[in-house]
Design a protein around this motif. Structure first.
Motif, PDB file in Angstrom:
ATOM      1  N   LEU A   1      19.360  41.226  -9.053  1.00 17.09           N
ATOM      2  CA  LEU A   1      18.639  40.666  -7.859  1.00 17.09           C
ATOM      3  C   LEU A   1      19.475  40.698  -6.543  1.00 17.09           C
ATOM      4  O   LEU A   1      18.942  41.187  -5.404  1.00 17.09           O
ATOM      5  N   GLN A   2      20.902  40.506  -6.700  1.00 19.32           N
ATOM      6  CA  GLN A   2      21.593  40.765  -5.370  1.00 19.32           C
ATOM      7  C   GLN A   2      21.708  42.070  -4.967  1.00 19.32           C
ATOM      8  O   GLN A   2      21.534  42.590  -3.780  1.00 19.32           O
ATOM      9  N   MET A   3      21.885  43.192  -6.016  1.00 19.98           N
ATOM     10  CA  MET A   3      22.004  44.667  -5.624  1.00 19.98           C
ATOM     11  C   MET A   3      20.765  44.979  -5.069  1.00 19.98           C
ATOM     12  O   MET A   3      20.888  45.718  -3.667  1.00 19.98           O
ATOM     13  N   LEU A   4      19.589  44.463  -5.277  1.00 21.30           N
ATOM     14  CA  LEU A   4      18.379  44.923  -4.912  1.00 21.30           C
ATOM     15  C   LEU A   4      18.219  44.638  -3.537  1.00 21.30           C
ATOM     16  O   LEU A   4      17.617  45.162  -2.535  1.00 21.30           O
ATOM     17  N   THR A   5      18.445  43.250  -3.304  1.00 25.57           N
ATOM     18  CA  THR A   5      18.069  42.501  -1.877  1.00 25.57           C
ATOM     19  C   THR A   5      19.301  42.955  -0.893  1.00 25.57           C
ATOM     20  O   THR A   5      18.733  43.182   0.277  1.00 25.57           O
ATOM     21  N   LEU A   6      20.410  43.130  -1.319  1.00 25.86           N
ATOM     22  CA  LEU A   6      21.588  43.348  -0.630  1.00 25.86           C
ATOM     23  C   LEU A   6      21.280  44.977   0.074  1.00 25.86           C
ATOM     24  O   LEU A   6      21.273  45.301   1.263  1.00 25.86           O
ATOM     25  N   ASN A   7      20.952  46.003  -0.766  1.00 22.95           N
ATOM     26  CA  ASN A   7      20.482  47.204  -0.329  1.00 22.95           C
ATOM     27  C   ASN A   7      19.142  47.336   0.547  1.00 22.95           C
ATOM     28  O   ASN A   7      18.983  48.021   1.473  1.00 22.95           O
ATOM     29  N   LEU A   8      18.242  46.457   0.024  1.00 20.77           N
ATOM     30  CA  LEU A   8      17.111  46.173   1.143  1.00 20.77           C
ATOM     31  C   LEU A   8      17.507  45.774   2.217  1.00 20.77           C
ATOM     32  O   LEU A   8      16.802  46.503   3.357  1.00 20.77           O
ATOM     33  N   PHE A   9      18.247  44.785   2.546  1.00 24.15           N
ATOM     34  CA  PHE A   9      18.448  44.576   3.789  1.00 24.15           C
ATOM     35  C   PHE A   9      19.324  45.414   4.760  1.00 24.15           C
ATOM     36  O   PHE A   9      19.323  45.387   5.855  1.00 24.15           O
ATOM     37  N   ILE A  10      20.162  46.028   3.951  1.00 21.35           N
ATOM     38  CA  ILE A  10      21.022  47.271   4.801  1.00 21.35           C
ATOM     39  C   ILE A  10      19.978  48.284   5.152  1.00 21.35           C
ATOM     40  O   ILE A  10      20.050  48.697   6.147  1.00 21.35           O
ATOM     41  N   TRP A  11      18.844  48.436   4.058  1.00 25.35           N
ATOM     42  CA  TRP A  11      18.039  49.640   4.494  1.00 25.35           C
ATOM     43  C   TRP A  11      17.060  48.921   5.693  1.00 25.35           C
ATOM     44  O   TRP A  11      16.742  49.812   6.312  1.00 25.35           O
ATOM     45  N   LEU A  12      16.858  47.798   5.668  1.00 25.59           N
ATOM     46  CA  LEU A  12      15.950  47.327   6.881  1.00 25.59           C
ATOM     47  C   LEU A  12      16.986  47.136   8.256  1.00 25.59           C
ATOM     48  O   LEU A  12      16.167  46.968   9.047  1.00 25.59           O
ATOM     49  N   GLY A  13      18.355  47.521   8.164  1.00 21.69           N
ATOM     50  CA  GLY A  13      18.874  47.789   9.481  1.00 21.69           C
ATOM     51  C   GLY A  13      19.844  46.770   9.603  1.00 21.69           C
ATOM     52  O   GLY A  13      20.711  46.809  10.450  1.00 21.69           O
ATOM     53  N   LEU A  14      19.934  45.603   8.792  1.00 20.45           N
ATOM     54  CA  LEU A  14      21.120  44.794   8.911  1.00 20.45           C
ATOM     55  C   LEU A  14      22.649  45.531   8.576  1.00 20.45           C
ATOM     56  O   LEU A  14      22.509  46.383   7.782  1.00 20.45           O
ATOM     57  N   SER A  15      23.451  45.068   9.308  1.00 20.26           N
ATOM     58  CA  SER A  15      24.836  45.581   9.082  1.00 20.26           C
ATOM     59  C   SER A  15      25.122  45.359   7.697  1.00 20.26           C
ATOM     60  O   SER A  15      25.009  44.195   7.072  1.00 20.26           O
ATOM     61  N   LYS A  16      26.212  46.056   6.901  1.00 18.74           N
ATOM     62  CA  LYS A  16      26.585  45.930   5.544  1.00 18.74           C
ATOM     63  C   LYS A  16      27.446  44.530   5.738  1.00 18.74           C
ATOM     64  O   LYS A  16      27.838  44.024   4.540  1.00 18.74           O
ATOM     65  N   GLN A  17      28.047  44.205   6.881  1.00 16.29           N
ATOM     66  CA  GLN A  17      28.920  42.980   6.735  1.00 16.29           C
ATOM     67  C   GLN A  17      27.904  41.666   6.757  1.00 16.29           C
ATOM     68  O   GLN A  17      28.153  40.688   6.288  1.00 16.29           O
ATOM     69  N   TRP A  18      26.687  41.690   7.341  1.00 16.31           N
ATOM     70  CA  TRP A  18      25.853  40.500   7.377  1.00 16.31           C
ATOM     71  C   TRP A  18      24.608  40.556   6.355  1.00 16.31           C
ATOM     72  O   TRP A  18      24.122  39.460   6.237  1.00 16.31           O
ATOM     73  N   ALA A  19      24.491  41.821   5.765  1.00 14.52           N
ATOM     74  CA  ALA A  19      23.372  41.792   4.849  1.00 14.52           C
ATOM     75  C   ALA A  19      23.384  40.706   3.661  1.00 14.52           C
ATOM     76  O   ALA A  19      22.429  40.307   3.233  1.00 14.52           O
ATOM     77  N   PRO A  20      24.724  40.465   3.301  1.00 16.56           N
ATOM     78  CA  PRO A  20      24.821  39.521   2.096  1.00 16.56           C
ATOM     79  C   PRO A  20      24.379  38.157   2.832  1.00 16.56           C
ATOM     80  O   PRO A  20      23.543  37.229   1.592  1.00 16.56           O
ATOM     81  N   ILE A  21      24.015  37.670   3.919  1.00 18.95           N
ATOM     82  CA  ILE A  21      23.502  36.453   4.162  1.00 18.95           C
ATOM     83  C   ILE A  21      22.135  36.015   3.774  1.00 18.95           C
ATOM     84  O   ILE A  21      21.875  35.132   3.070  1.00 18.95           O
ATOM     85  N   PRO A  22      21.245  36.816   4.203  1.00 25.36           N
ATOM     86  CA  PRO A  22      19.895  36.737   3.714  1.00 25.36           C
ATOM     87  C   PRO A  22      19.830  37.040   2.151  1.00 25.36           C
ATOM     88  O   PRO A  22      18.883  36.093   1.525  1.00 25.36           O
ATOM     89  N   MET A  23      20.520  38.032   1.616  1.00 23.01           N
ATOM     90  CA  MET A  23      20.646  38.073   0.154  1.00 23.01           C
ATOM     91  C   MET A  23      20.884  36.753  -0.331  1.00 23.01           C
ATOM     92  O   MET A  23      20.283  36.380  -1.578  1.00 23.01           O
ATOM     93  N   PHE A  24      21.995  36.151  -0.088  1.00 22.00           N
ATOM     94  CA  PHE A  24      22.253  34.956  -0.797  1.00 22.00           C
ATOM     95  C   PHE A  24      21.333  33.612  -0.592  1.00 22.00           C
ATOM     96  O   PHE A  24      20.780  33.062  -1.595  1.00 22.00           O
ATOM     97  N   ALA A  25      20.517  33.783   0.375  1.00 12.46           N
ATOM     98  CA  ALA A  25      19.500  32.932   0.754  1.00 12.46           C
ATOM     99  C   ALA A  25      18.195  33.107  -0.343  1.00 12.46           C
ATOM    100  O   ALA A  25      17.831  32.197  -0.582  1.00 12.46           O
ATOM    101  N   VAL A  26      18.019  34.436  -0.619  1.00  7.46           N
ATOM    102  CA  VAL A  26      17.246  34.519  -1.616  1.00  7.46           C
ATOM    103  C   VAL A  26      17.475  34.455  -3.306  1.00  7.46           C
ATOM    104  O   VAL A  26      17.029  33.672  -3.926  1.00  7.46           O
ATOM    105  N   CYS A  27      18.942  34.635  -3.502  1.00 10.90           N
ATOM    106  CA  CYS A  27      19.509  34.937  -4.906  1.00 10.90           C
ATOM    107  C   CYS A  27      19.927  33.562  -5.297  1.00 10.90           C
ATOM    108  O   CYS A  27      19.903  33.225  -6.269  1.00 10.90           O
ATOM    109  N   VAL A  28      20.626  32.524  -4.317  1.00 15.05           N
ATOM    110  CA  VAL A  28      20.925  31.308  -4.826  1.00 15.05           C
ATOM    111  C   VAL A  28      20.105  30.555  -5.513  1.00 15.05           C
ATOM    112  O   VAL A  28      20.351  29.785  -6.624  1.00 15.05           O
ATOM    113  N   PRO A  29      18.998  30.265  -5.041  1.00 12.09           N
ATOM    114  CA  PRO A  29      17.833  29.143  -5.685  1.00 12.09           C
ATOM    115  C   PRO A  29      17.370  29.866  -7.107  1.00 12.09           C
ATOM    116  O   PRO A  29      17.308  28.950  -8.268  1.00 12.09           O
ATOM    117  N   VAL A  30      17.283  31.113  -7.216  1.00  7.46           N
ATOM    118  CA  VAL A  30      16.925  31.730  -8.551  1.00  7.46           C
ATOM    119  C   VAL A  30      18.165  31.239  -9.516  1.00  7.46           C
ATOM    120  O   VAL A  30      17.931  31.266 -10.506  1.00  7.46           O
TER     121      VAL A  30
END
Length: 131
Positions: A89-118
Motif C-alpha cells: 500500500l505504501q509503495m502504491l500510494t508513494l508512487n501515486l503521489f509522485i506521479w500526481l506531481g508531489l516531490s519525492k521528498q514530500w510524497a511520503p507525507i500523504p502516503m503516511f496519512a493513508v497507510c497508518v490507519p490501515v
C-alpha cells in the motif's frame, strides 16, 4: 484516581495512544532514513530500505509497549503479513503521489496519512488474535 487513570490507559484508548506514540517514532525513523537515501537512490528503493529499518523497531515496540503481548513466531508472522500488505500500500500510494506531481521528498507525507490507519487495524488484529 490514579488507578482509574491507569485502568483507562490499559484499555483500547490506551492502546490507541501507545500505538500513536510508537507509530510516530517509527514513522519518523522511516521518513528520516528515506529523506536521506532518496538523495542518491530511486524513491522505491529508498522507501524499501527505510521501511525495513522502521519495521524492526516497530515490531519490538508494538509487542512490548503498544499491545503488551509476548513476541512469538505466530505473532511475528502475522505482524510481517500485516506489514507486507502495508508495504505494498505504501509503495502504491508513494508512487501515486509522485506521479500526481508531489516531490519525492514530500510524497511520503500523504502516503503516511493513508497507510497508518490501515496499518493500525492490521497490526492490532494480528498481534491480538487468540491462539
Amino acid at each position: 484516581m490514579c488507578k482509574e487513570i491507569q485502568h483507562k490507559s490499559d484499555g483500547k484508548m490506551g492502546e490507541v495512544l501507545r500505538f500513536a506514540i510508537v507509530g510516530v517514532i517509527a514513522t519518523l525513523i522511516q521518513y528520516g532514513v528515506y529523506f536521506v537515501l532518496v538523495l542518491c537512490l530511486i524513491p522505491t528503493l529508498a522507501m524499501t530500505i527505510a521501511y525495513a529499518v522502521s519495521f524492526a523497531f516497530n515490531f519490538v515496540a508494538s509487542t512490548r509497549y503498544t499491545f503488551r503481548v509476548k513476541a512469538s513466531a505466530r505473532r511475528g508472522a502475522g505482524f510481517a503479513l500485516s506489514h507486507a500488505v502495508n508495504y505494498v500500500l505504501q509503495m502504491l500510494t508513494l508512487n501515486l503521489f509522485i506521479w500526481l506531481g508531489l516531490s519525492k521528498q514530500w510524497a511520503p507525507i500523504p502516503m503516511f496519512a493513508v497507510c497508518v490507519p490501515v496499518n493500525f487495524v492490521l497490526v492490532r488484529y494480528f498481534l491480538k488474535v487468540k491462539k
